[in-house]
Design a protein around this motif. Structure first.
Motif, PDB file in Angstrom:
ATOM      1  N   SER A   1     135.067  46.883  55.236  1.00 59.80           N
ATOM      2  CA  SER A   1     134.099  47.674  54.478  1.00 59.80           C
ATOM      3  C   SER A   1     133.992  49.066  55.070  1.00 59.80           C
ATOM      4  CB  SER A   1     132.724  47.012  54.504  1.00 59.80           C
ATOM      5  OG  SER A   1     132.751  45.779  53.837  1.00 59.80           O
ATOM      6  N   TYR A   2     133.710  50.034  54.216  1.00 57.83           N
ATOM      7  CA  TYR A   2     133.439  51.389  54.678  1.00 57.83           C
ATOM      8  C   TYR A   2     132.431  52.035  53.751  1.00 57.83           C
ATOM      9  CZ  TYR A   2     136.818  52.716  51.053  1.00 57.83           C
ATOM     10  OH  TYR A   2     137.480  52.860  49.862  1.00 57.83           O
ATOM     11  N   TYR A   3     131.803  53.095  54.245  1.00 61.02           N
ATOM     12  CA  TYR A   3     130.808  53.823  53.468  1.00 61.02           C
ATOM     13  C   TYR A   3     131.496  54.874  52.611  1.00 61.02           C
ATOM     14  CZ  TYR A   3     127.132  51.852  56.390  1.00 61.02           C
ATOM     15  OH  TYR A   3     126.287  51.003  57.038  1.00 61.02           O
ATOM     16  N   LEU A   4     131.220  54.835  51.335  1.00 59.46           N
ATOM     17  CA  LEU A   4     131.657  55.891  50.442  1.00 59.46           C
ATOM     18  C   LEU A   4     130.631  57.025  50.473  1.00 59.46           C
ATOM     19  CD1 LEU A   4     133.745  56.751  48.345  1.00 59.46           C
ATOM     20  CD2 LEU A   4     132.389  55.591  46.621  1.00 59.46           C
ATOM     21  N   LEU A   5     129.352  56.650  50.418  1.00 60.38           N
ATOM     22  CA  LEU A   5     128.226  57.585  50.563  1.00 60.38           C
ATOM     23  C   LEU A   5     127.218  56.936  51.492  1.00 60.38           C
ATOM     24  CD1 LEU A   5     127.640  58.561  46.821  1.00 60.38           C
ATOM     25  CD2 LEU A   5     128.730  59.971  48.554  1.00 60.38           C
ATOM     26  N   GLN A   6     126.575  57.738  52.295  1.00 60.30           N
ATOM     27  CA  GLN A   6     125.596  57.198  53.223  1.00 60.30           C
ATOM     28  C   GLN A   6     124.335  58.046  53.194  1.00 60.30           C
ATOM     29  OE1 GLN A   6     127.069  56.867  57.227  1.00 60.30           O
ATOM     30  NE2 GLN A   6     125.569  55.319  57.765  1.00 60.30           N
ATOM     31  N   ASN A   7     123.184  57.372  53.078  1.00 57.03           N
ATOM     32  CA  ASN A   7     121.873  58.015  53.144  1.00 57.03           C
ATOM     33  C   ASN A   7     121.703  59.065  52.048  1.00 57.03           C
ATOM     34  OD1 ASN A   7     119.333  58.243  54.228  1.00 57.03           O
ATOM     35  ND2 ASN A   7     119.923  59.749  55.761  1.00 57.03           N
ATOM     36  N   VAL A   8     121.940  58.672  50.797  1.00 52.44           N
ATOM     37  CA  VAL A   8     121.771  59.564  49.645  1.00 52.44           C
ATOM     38  C   VAL A   8     120.675  59.000  48.749  1.00 52.44           C
ATOM     39  CG1 VAL A   8     124.153  60.390  49.696  1.00 52.44           C
ATOM     40  CG2 VAL A   8     123.572  58.416  48.292  1.00 52.44           C
TER      41      VAL A   8
ATOM     42  N   VAL B   1     126.357  53.709  49.551  1.00 50.38           N
ATOM     43  CA  VAL B   1     127.358  53.137  48.662  1.00 50.38           C
ATOM     44  C   VAL B   1     128.490  52.652  49.557  1.00 50.38           C
ATOM     45  CG1 VAL B   1     128.953  53.529  46.756  1.00 50.38           C
ATOM     46  CG2 VAL B   1     126.730  54.682  46.770  1.00 50.38           C
ATOM     47  N   THR B   2     128.724  51.348  49.543  1.00 52.85           N
ATOM     48  CA  THR B   2     129.766  50.765  50.389  1.00 52.85           C
ATOM     49  C   THR B   2     130.891  50.207  49.528  1.00 52.85           C
ATOM     50  OG1 THR B   2     128.697  48.611  50.451  1.00 52.85           O
ATOM     51  CG2 THR B   2     128.119  50.146  52.187  1.00 52.85           C
ATOM     52  N   VAL B   3     132.084  50.239  50.082  1.00 50.74           N
ATOM     53  CA  VAL B   3     133.268  49.705  49.415  1.00 50.74           C
ATOM     54  C   VAL B   3     133.892  48.672  50.343  1.00 50.74           C
ATOM     55  CG1 VAL B   3     135.539  50.276  48.473  1.00 50.74           C
ATOM     56  CG2 VAL B   3     133.641  51.867  48.175  1.00 50.74           C
ATOM     57  N   THR B   4     134.243  47.508  49.785  1.00 48.13           N
ATOM     58  CA  THR B   4     134.886  46.446  50.558  1.00 48.13           C
ATOM     59  C   THR B   4     136.256  46.165  49.968  1.00 48.13           C
ATOM     60  OG1 THR B   4     132.743  45.454  51.047  1.00 48.13           O
ATOM     61  CG2 THR B   4     134.672  44.069  51.362  1.00 48.13           C
TER      62      THR B   4
ATOM     63  N   GLN C   1     121.664  60.204  43.136  1.00 46.52           N
ATOM     64  CA  GLN C   1     123.012  60.630  43.506  1.00 46.52           C
ATOM     65  C   GLN C   1     123.986  59.459  43.490  1.00 46.52           C
ATOM     66  OE1 GLN C   1     121.844  62.330  47.240  1.00 46.52           O
ATOM     67  NE2 GLN C   1     122.178  64.434  46.513  1.00 46.52           N
ATOM     68  N   ALA C   2     123.570  58.325  44.030  1.00 45.53           N
ATOM     69  CA  ALA C   2     124.440  57.146  44.042  1.00 45.53           C
ATOM     70  C   ALA C   2     124.728  56.680  42.619  1.00 45.53           C
ATOM     71  CB  ALA C   2     123.792  56.025  44.848  1.00 45.53           C
ATOM     72  N   ALA C   3     123.720  56.685  41.761  1.00 46.46           N
ATOM     73  CA  ALA C   3     123.912  56.255  40.375  1.00 46.46           C
ATOM     74  C   ALA C   3     124.870  57.190  39.643  1.00 46.46           C
ATOM     75  CB  ALA C   3     122.565  56.193  39.661  1.00 46.46           C
ATOM     76  N   GLN C   4     124.782  58.491  39.918  1.00 48.34           N
ATOM     77  CA  GLN C   4     125.681  59.443  39.269  1.00 48.34           C
ATOM     78  C   GLN C   4     127.119  59.238  39.726  1.00 48.34           C
ATOM     79  OE1 GLN C   4     123.754  63.135  40.231  1.00 48.34           O
ATOM     80  NE2 GLN C   4     122.574  63.150  38.327  1.00 48.34           N
ATOM     81  N   VAL C   5     127.340  59.032  41.007  1.00 48.39           N
ATOM     82  CA  VAL C   5     128.695  58.808  41.515  1.00 48.39           C
ATOM     83  C   VAL C   5     129.268  57.510  40.950  1.00 48.39           C
ATOM     84  CG1 VAL C   5     130.010  58.263  43.607  1.00 48.39           C
ATOM     85  CG2 VAL C   5     128.415  60.184  43.601  1.00 48.39           C
ATOM     86  N   CYS C   6     128.424  56.495  40.859  1.00 51.65           N
ATOM     87  CA  CYS C   6     128.875  55.192  40.372  1.00 51.65           C
ATOM     88  C   CYS C   6     128.877  55.093  38.848  1.00 51.65           C
ATOM     89  CB  CYS C   6     127.996  54.093  40.955  1.00 51.65           C
ATOM     90  SG  CYS C   6     128.184  53.927  42.740  1.00 51.65           S
ATOM     91  N   GLN C   7     128.381  56.108  38.179  1.00 51.43           N
ATOM     92  CA  GLN C   7     128.315  56.161  36.718  1.00 51.43           C
ATOM     93  C   GLN C   7     127.557  54.964  36.142  1.00 51.43           C
ATOM     94  OE1 GLN C   7     132.374  56.688  35.432  1.00 51.43           O
ATOM     95  NE2 GLN C   7     132.511  58.740  36.312  1.00 51.43           N
TER      96      GLN C   7
END
Length: 97
Positions: free
Chosen positions: A47-54, A37-40, A58-64
């Motif tokens: 850009s930076y990584y919010l989550l990496q290698n998940v 999950v990247t944020v720009t 898990q990514a869908a839950q964080v991003c709702q």
């Protein structure tokens, strides 16, 4: 009589081969692998990584967002939008790792 036993042996052998071959294919579901999950930042373009290698879940839950929609989007070769982390100042995406 001998022909029947040969045919029975061949049939049993074929059944055994199929019994071992099917379980190897049974787990052949959709496999995307892990994601990032990247944020720009819109203003700076950094850009930076919010989550990496998940996992996709898990990514869908964080991003709702719905995991099925994320999976379908990634399978189409596109990045999925991370709605809960996107605002007027930044854009967030789920990308294949």
């Amino acid at each position: 009589m001998r022909l029947r036993s040969v045919l029975a042996s061949v049939a049993a052998g074929a059944a055994a081969v199929l019994a071992f071959a099917v379980p190897a294919q049974a787990g052949g579901g959709i496999e995307i692998g892990n994601v990032d999950v990247t944020v720009t930042d819109i203003a700076s373009g950094n850009s930076y990584y919010l989550l990496q290698n998940v996992s996709v879940l898990q990514a869908a839950q964080v991003c709702q967002v719905n995991v099925d929609i994320v999976t379908a989007t990634l399978l189409n070769g596109e990045n999925a939008k991370c709605s809960s982390k996107t605002n007027n100042h930044q854009q967030a995406w789920i990308k294949k790792h």
